[in-house]
Design a protein around this motif. Structure first.
Motif, PDB file in Angstrom:
ATOM      1  N   ASN A   7       3.024   5.991   3.622  1.00 31.05           N
ATOM      2  CA  ASN A   7       4.093   7.047   3.459  1.00 31.05           C
ATOM      3  C   ASN A   7       3.623   8.165   4.403  1.00 31.05           C
ATOM      4  O   ASN A   7       4.386   8.973   4.852  1.00 31.05           O
ATOM      5  N   GLU A  14       1.196  -1.246  -1.087  1.00 27.70           N
ATOM      6  CA  GLU A  14       1.256  -0.745  -2.430  1.00 27.70           C
ATOM      7  C   GLU A  14      -0.049  -0.009  -2.749  1.00 27.70           C
ATOM      8  O   GLU A  14      -0.918   0.008  -2.140  1.00 27.70           O
ATOM      9  N   THR A  21       3.951  -6.018   1.560  1.00 26.59           N
ATOM     10  CA  THR A  21       4.248  -4.589   1.364  1.00 26.59           C
ATOM     11  C   THR A  21       3.224  -3.705   0.877  1.00 26.59           C
ATOM     12  O   THR A  21       2.521  -4.088  -0.020  1.00 26.59           O
ATOM     13  N   GLY A  79       0.256   2.406   0.060  1.00 25.63           N
ATOM     14  CA  GLY A  79       1.645   2.751   0.192  1.00 25.63           C
ATOM     15  C   GLY A  79       1.421   4.406   0.361  1.00 25.63           C
ATOM     16  O   GLY A  79       2.248   4.858   1.251  1.00 25.63           O
TER      17      GLY A  79
END
Length: 439
Positions: free
Chosen positions: A44, A36, A34, A40
């Motif tokens: 995004n 991060e 995932t 992240g």
């Protein structure tokens, strides 16, 4: 046809080996990853590009704080394949494998095919070159373009063709659009130009032509993004802001006295800075850092030394790496042991390679020397971590190959050639004495 296959087969083999290692890494250590932290943010930005056609961290709020290349690449992958970061990581695997091939080509052109094959295999297997192919940071992308820039400039030094000038300029622009500090590579072009003219490696007209083509092409490719930034912020922002946060996090009391992640001299998040920030804008953070530097001159030598030492540590904590995200996996534990031990061998061999090739291969290794030197300067000036060593990891493997070349080859400048010359002089000495007696 057979001759062509013989030429390309080693490079293809190294690419396939490197790709296998990287895909295996993502399927084991990185399974279920995932994004991060910075990863992240890039994720995004890519999602907003894909859904809103806006380079935005927050919905419909244009951003100037991040370089655009990597988010745009992720967005393109998501548009075609769907919003699954595994496809973006597969792209990094391909790019990382390409970096191994460039490292092989470097070694082939500087040393020989046998050493190049060894260097290519080491590059494919070395954890320092594949751990970044499993998370959505810019390390793998930036390293690929830095190596593309370095190899193009090296080939330009040998054969000053326009094609290599264009390749060098494009690589420089892409590196700058991946990381804002990539534009510092232009300084290396200027230093390289001075060296090549001074030692008459190339005609000065060709060198000037190369500098002009590389510079104009790089700034021409960067300019559209700079114009976009000005239209949004009404300020000159070449690629991205964020330099203030880097400076403020590097130059503060906390960075000197505290041992975040077990070391002093590491970058500190804005909320932990002492004395605390009062202005969290990019300009305010920059002002804070410059004020701290002016008022703490006695702390700077220690801070610089820590930046340098941290750069060469086998591993400095990087939250968000798959090996940190899934520490209990057997694959992560095996990789962790490799990450914390193998850099010692590569750095040691690279240092030896630097010493033993300095006399015989310094012209061929001029560009790698310059890239390594620039990276060290940037790490000392800002802050050093093992992650910021990533762009020169392939060049360290290349220099390690130089040490192996010096130990095992018979070419001029190697250990065997020196020993052979020594034996020759010993054999000739009795002849000279006999001649003296006869006289």
């Amino acid at each position: 046809m057979r001759k062509r296959l013989t030429v390309y087969f080693p490079a293809v083999g190294i690419f396939c080996l490197a790709l296998f290692v990287r895909v295996l890494y993502n399927m084991t250590v990185g399974h279920g990853y995932t994004p991060e932290f910075d990863a992240g943010f890039y994720n995004n930005l890519a999602i907003h590009l894909d859904t809103e056609h806006c380079f935005c961290l927050q919905s419909h709020v244009p951003d100037t704080g991040r370089a655009p290349f990597w988010p745009f690449v992720i967005a393109a992958i998501y548009t075609v394949m769907g919003t699954y970061n595994s496809y973006a990581r597969l792209f990094l695997c391909i790019l990382g494998s390409g970096t191994c091939v460039i490292t092989y080509l470097f070694a082939r052109d500087i040393f020989n095919k046998r050493i190049a094959l060894v260097v290519g295999i080491i590059a494919a297997l070395y954890p320092g070159l594949f751990i970044y192919d499993g998370w959505l940071y810019t390390e793998s992308v930036y390293t690929f373009f830095v190596m593309g820039f370095a190899y193009s400039l090296f080939r330009l030094q040998r054969t000053p063709r326009v094609g290599w000038m264009i390749s060098c300029g494009i690589s420089l622009a892409c590196a700058s659009l991946t990381r804002p500090n990539g534009i510092s590579l232009l300084v290396l072009v200027l230093i390289w130009a001075v060296f090549t003219i001074r030692i008459r490696m190339l005609p000065w007209r060709k060198v000037v032509q190369a500098v002009l083509v590389i510079t104009c092409l790089a700034f021409g490719l960067i300019a559209p993004w700079t114009i976009r930034n000005y239209q949004i912020s009404h300020k000159f922002i070449l690629v991205a802001t964020g330099g203030g946060a880097v400076l403020a996090g590097s130059y503060n009391d906390t960075a000197v006295t505290s041992d975040f992640f077990g070391y002093t001299g590491m970058w500190v998040a804005s909320g932990k800075i002492r004395p605390p920030l009062t202005d969290y804008s990019d300009a305010g953070e920059t002002t804070y850092a410059y004020h701290w530097i002016r008022t703490h001159p006695g702390e700077l030598p220690y801070l610089f030394s820590q930046h340098f030492i941290n750069m060469w540590r086998p591993y400095t904590s990087e939250e968000g790496l798959p090996v940190r995200e899934f520490p209990t996996r057997l694959s992560s534990q095996i990789l962790w042991n490799l990450m914390t031990t193998t850099p010692f061998a590569i750095i040691f061999l690279a240092a030896c390679g630097l010493v033993v090739t300095l006399r015989s291969k310094w012209r061929e290794l001029l560009v790698p020397y310059l890239v390594i030197g620039l990276t060290i300067v940037l790490c000392v000036a800002f802050y050093g971590t093992s992650r910021f060593r990533a762009p020169i990891e392939p060049l360290l493997v290349l220099l390690a190959g130089g040490a192996i070349w010096w130990l095992t080859s018979t070419e001029s400048g190697t250990l065997r050639s020196l020993l052979r010359k020594g034996r020759g002089s010993v054999i000739r000495e009795p002849d000279s004495e006999a001649e003296a007696v006869n006289v």
